[in-house]
Scaffold this active site. Sequence first.
Site, short mmCIF file in Angstrom:
data_model
loop_
_atom_site.label_atom_id
_atom_site.label_comp_id
_atom_site.label_asym_id
_atom_site.label_seq_id
_atom_site.Cartn_x
_atom_site.Cartn_y
_atom_site.Cartn_z
N HIS A 1 10.81 -18.00 -7.37
CA HIS A 1 9.91 -19.14 -7.63
C HIS A 1 10.24 -20.34 -6.74
O HIS A 1 10.00 -21.48 -7.12
CB HIS A 1 9.95 -19.56 -9.10
CG HIS A 1 9.85 -18.41 -10.06
ND1 HIS A 1 8.66 -17.93 -10.55
CD2 HIS A 1 10.82 -17.62 -10.61
CE1 HIS A 1 8.89 -16.91 -11.36
NE2 HIS A 1 10.20 -16.69 -11.41
N SER B 1 5.90 -32.92 19.89
CA SER B 1 4.66 -33.55 19.45
C SER B 1 4.21 -34.51 20.54
O SER B 1 5.02 -35.23 21.12
CB SER B 1 4.91 -34.31 18.15
OG SER B 1 3.93 -35.31 17.97
N LYS C 1 9.78 -35.51 17.10
CA LYS C 1 9.48 -34.23 16.45
C LYS C 1 9.97 -33.02 17.23
O LYS C 1 9.95 -32.97 18.44
CB LYS C 1 7.97 -34.09 16.24
CG LYS C 1 7.38 -34.99 15.20
CD LYS C 1 7.92 -34.75 13.79
CE LYS C 1 7.44 -33.44 13.20
NZ LYS C 1 5.97 -33.42 13.04
N GLU D 1 4.78 -21.08 12.75
CA GLU D 1 3.48 -21.44 12.19
C GLU D 1 2.37 -20.53 12.75
O GLU D 1 1.49 -20.08 12.02
CB GLU D 1 3.15 -22.90 12.50
CG GLU D 1 4.07 -23.86 11.75
CD GLU D 1 4.01 -25.26 12.32
OE1 GLU D 1 2.92 -25.84 12.40
OE2 GLU D 1 5.07 -25.79 12.71
#
Length: 439
Positions: free
Chosen positions: A152, A273, A279, A286
């Site tokens: 979970h 970025s 970043k 992804e």
Amino acid sequence: MWGGRFSEPPAEALWRFTVDHSDRRLLADDIAGSLAHVAMLGEVGILDAEEAAAITTGLEEIRQEAESGGFEFSEADEDVHSAVERRLYELIGAPAGKLHTGRSRNDQVALDLRLYLRRAARERIDDLAAFATLMADRSDEVGEAVVAAYTHLQQAQPIPVGKHLLAYGWMAVRDAERFAGVAGRLNVSPLGAGAAAGSSLPIDPAITASALDFDQAFDNSIDAVGSRDVVAEYAFCCAQAMTHLSRLAEDIVLWATSEFGWITLDDAYATGSSALPHKKNPDIAELTRGKSASVAADVAALLGIQKGTPLAYNRDLQEDKRAVFHADDTLATALPALGGLLATARFHPPQPDDRTVALDVAEALVARGVPFREAHEAVGRLVASVGGGSLRDATQEQLAGAHPLLTGDDLPSVEEAAARHPVAGEANRLRTACESLGS
Ligand code: ARG
């Protein structure tokens, strides 16, 4: 190629809609299939030796052009099969007209795709074995660092981080086994099935099947040209493997957050970025997640292409290639990207919450004869009594209050609890499983 019964050339709109260029990568397989076909036609006496030799010489020349990158497709080629036949005419003239004897593009395309996917399956098996081996090697290198196993997405039990990596290794092994399964079913030659029901000429599909190193020739010509189940199954093999990688990718995205802080990505495997100078993004992970969705859609497309098509060949089936090539290309590029990311990432997971040893504590009581339910409740009380604090800080009073048999010795450290799940032997077993995939 098929103009005889037509009085007008194809409309521009028809051509633009029906022509397929996604099959150009079948060029080498198409030539190999044609070489086997013409050899068979010569062997059974349908072509005389001179005709067979002229066609073979022409096809060999086309093969060289294809290998050197010098083969030129023309806009007027309807598909890869027409392109090869057109080129053969240019090279040898009239004898080229005998190549298509006893054959149709329907069995030809089914053959080409099986040749291509049979080879691709072997490559994917090697890629997946390499990926699983990498999981075993990384587990040896960084695997003793202690993390929580999660349920979970809540910290559950202490484990060496290697357990987590090895889990993905075993998934990759099963993915490779699935490719081996479909490779076996791909290994049946459809050549000789013709348009739908073979040929009245004395062709011999067994000869071409063995020349092209297939296990056997087709049993049913309608099935041979009309079925695409193995193509859909191949795409499923890609989709399941991508789905495993997608779960791993989601783990990586979490691990790379400042909140988790388990890993630092190597600069070569992270992206920046354009707006935020600080970043460092896990784009490989992804995109693995994102692309797994489009590969799952390829499976849906391949099922949809089959479901309403009456037997045998229908032009709908031409759409199979775009879908299965996309699925295969995506997996083929995802594995080295994600593999490289994991090979170079630095692992530095923080200690998990020490309440993750709660089950071990309950089981210490169980080992002394306390029923599990009673032990579970006792440790639950102990957890509640320390509030948000560490179990190791529990006082003698809190321990005794939770259960009279409970002592400080029953509280293992997270390292001690994690050490109950050794990874080195498992990593060796995973490597052995990978080695046997190659054979
Ligand atoms: N380009 C076609 C395909 O990929 C080849 C078979 C064409 N057959 C036909 N009867 N038009 O399916």
